[in-house]
Design a protein around this motif. Structure first.
Motif, mmCIF file in Angstrom:
data_model
loop_
_atom_site.group_PDB
_atom_site.id
_atom_site.type_symbol
_atom_site.label_atom_id
_atom_site.label_comp_id
_atom_site.label_asym_id
_atom_site.label_seq_id
_atom_site.Cartn_x
_atom_site.Cartn_y
_atom_site.Cartn_z
ATOM 1 N N ALA A 13 59.290 76.426 46.843
ATOM 2 C CA ALA A 13 57.995 75.874 45.968
ATOM 3 C C ALA A 13 58.169 76.218 44.652
ATOM 4 O O ALA A 13 57.815 75.476 43.608
ATOM 5 C CB ALA A 13 56.636 75.662 46.618
ATOM 6 N N ARG A 14 58.083 77.281 44.469
ATOM 7 C CA ARG A 14 57.959 78.278 43.081
ATOM 8 C C ARG A 14 59.222 77.697 42.218
ATOM 9 O O ARG A 14 58.938 77.436 41.024
ATOM 10 C CB ARG A 14 57.978 79.630 43.413
ATOM 11 N N THR A 15 60.397 77.567 42.964
ATOM 12 C CA THR A 15 61.603 77.343 41.973
ATOM 13 C C THR A 15 61.404 75.545 41.727
ATOM 14 O O THR A 15 61.857 75.342 40.688
ATOM 15 C CB THR A 15 62.583 77.517 43.003
ATOM 16 N N MET A 16 60.677 74.930 42.406
ATOM 17 C CA MET A 16 60.708 73.341 42.033
ATOM 18 C C MET A 16 59.729 73.648 40.924
ATOM 19 O O MET A 16 59.923 72.792 39.967
ATOM 20 C CB MET A 16 60.057 72.691 43.225
ATOM 21 N N PHE A 17 58.550 74.458 41.063
ATOM 22 C CA PHE A 17 57.707 74.271 39.955
ATOM 23 C C PHE A 17 57.992 74.610 38.391
ATOM 24 O O PHE A 17 57.810 74.010 37.911
ATOM 25 C CB PHE A 17 56.460 75.116 40.426
ATOM 26 N N LYS A 18 59.062 75.694 38.646
ATOM 27 C CA LYS A 18 59.729 76.139 37.525
ATOM 28 C C LYS A 18 60.411 74.861 37.067
ATOM 29 O O LYS A 18 60.521 74.714 35.746
ATOM 30 C CB LYS A 18 60.335 77.649 37.806
ATOM 31 N N ALA A 19 61.144 74.509 37.883
ATOM 32 C CA ALA A 19 62.159 73.083 37.323
ATOM 33 C C ALA A 19 61.265 72.019 36.739
ATOM 34 O O ALA A 19 61.849 71.490 35.499
ATOM 35 C CB ALA A 19 62.767 72.651 38.455
ATOM 36 N N LEU A 20 59.935 71.823 37.386
ATOM 37 C CA LEU A 20 59.049 70.930 36.806
ATOM 38 C C LEU A 20 58.478 71.313 35.498
ATOM 39 O O LEU A 20 57.769 70.430 34.861
ATOM 40 C CB LEU A 20 58.194 70.495 37.723
ATOM 41 N N ASP A 21 58.648 72.683 35.138
ATOM 42 C CA ASP A 21 57.758 73.156 34.195
ATOM 43 C C ASP A 21 56.212 72.792 34.333
ATOM 44 O O ASP A 21 55.697 72.454 33.189
ATOM 45 C CB ASP A 21 58.388 72.724 32.709
#
Length: 238
Positions: A13-21
């Motif tokens: 989830a954290r990786t996804m949030f970083k990708a979505l900025d």
């Protein structure tokens, strides 16, 4: 027992949030207890709310067991993950089983996450709260943790397409101080107190939210009473 699934899911989830900025503004995490049971209570405006509510418990090194509709547990992808993360299925036809499951989790020292509106509010205002969260807290002898979030409806909510591109969407979350669930008080009275506090936290989120619409077409996520075009509570379909 070791948590083999929950931590990797959080990492994903954290990786996804970083990708979505995504732009996070989270305050009040110091109110999450580091030990013992508690009922986390939040408003509900988007499908991913449980993820963002769960993030608030990470500084305290806690994992939240969310109560979610039973159909999510039947899905071939989400079902095994939900069960492995020890979330709690809710079959509304047999709610007593979910209640007993949650009560056992609370008594064993878990934090249980509840959305007392029971469904996403299409008006993005607070619906009436069901009293189950208060009753569980009273019976288990644990506090209620009021929380509010804002901006998550812009990612994915009822009746709207998902917006999971790199759009730098702000997510604002506020956690309040624990509320005592006095067993001498009626569950309805405790529920009213919790709802009032969640409303205050929601308004704090809305006041501090850094984005204002640039055009009338971009007001769908703002409640009517704040000048937006979200359905008014009286006309919003649950």
């Amino acid at each position: 027992m070791a948590e083999l699934v929950y931590p990797p899911v959080i990492g994903a989830a954290r990786t996804m949030f970083k990708a979505l900025d995504l732009r996070f503004d989270i305050k009040g995490t110091e109110h999450i207890p580091r030990h013992g049971g508690a009922v986390l209570v939040s408003n509900h405006v988007g499908y991913l709310d449980f993820v963002f509510c769960g993030l608030t418990a990470l500084p305290a090194k806690r994992l939240v067991r969310f109560m979610a509709k039973e159909s999510v547990f039947r899905h071939r992808v989400s079902g095994p993950l939900m069960r492995a993360m020890k979330h709690i299925p809710v079959d509304r036809r047999q709610g007593e089983h979910a209640y007993a499951h949650a009560l056992s989790a609370l008594r064993s020292g878990e934090i249980v996450g509840v959305f007392p509106e029971a469904t996403i509010s299409p008006s993005f205002t607070l619906k009436n709260f069901k009293s189950g969260a208060a009753r569980m807290a009273q019976e288990a002898g644990v506090p209620l943790l009021p929380m509010a979030l804002w901006g998550t409806q812009r990612l994915w909510t009822k009746g709207r397409p998902r917006n999971l591109g790199r759009n730098h969407i702000p997510i604002t979350v506020r956690v309040g101080e624990p509320i005592d669930a006095d067993p001498a008080e009626t569950a309805l009275s405790v529920t009213d107190r919790v709802r009032t506090r969640v409303q205050e936290l929601l308004e704090a989120c809305q006041r501090s939210y850094p984005v204002r619409p640039k055009s009338p077409e971009d007001t769908w996520w703002i409640p009517a009473h704040l000048g937006g075009t979200a359905p008014a509570p009286a006309s919003a379909r649950d």
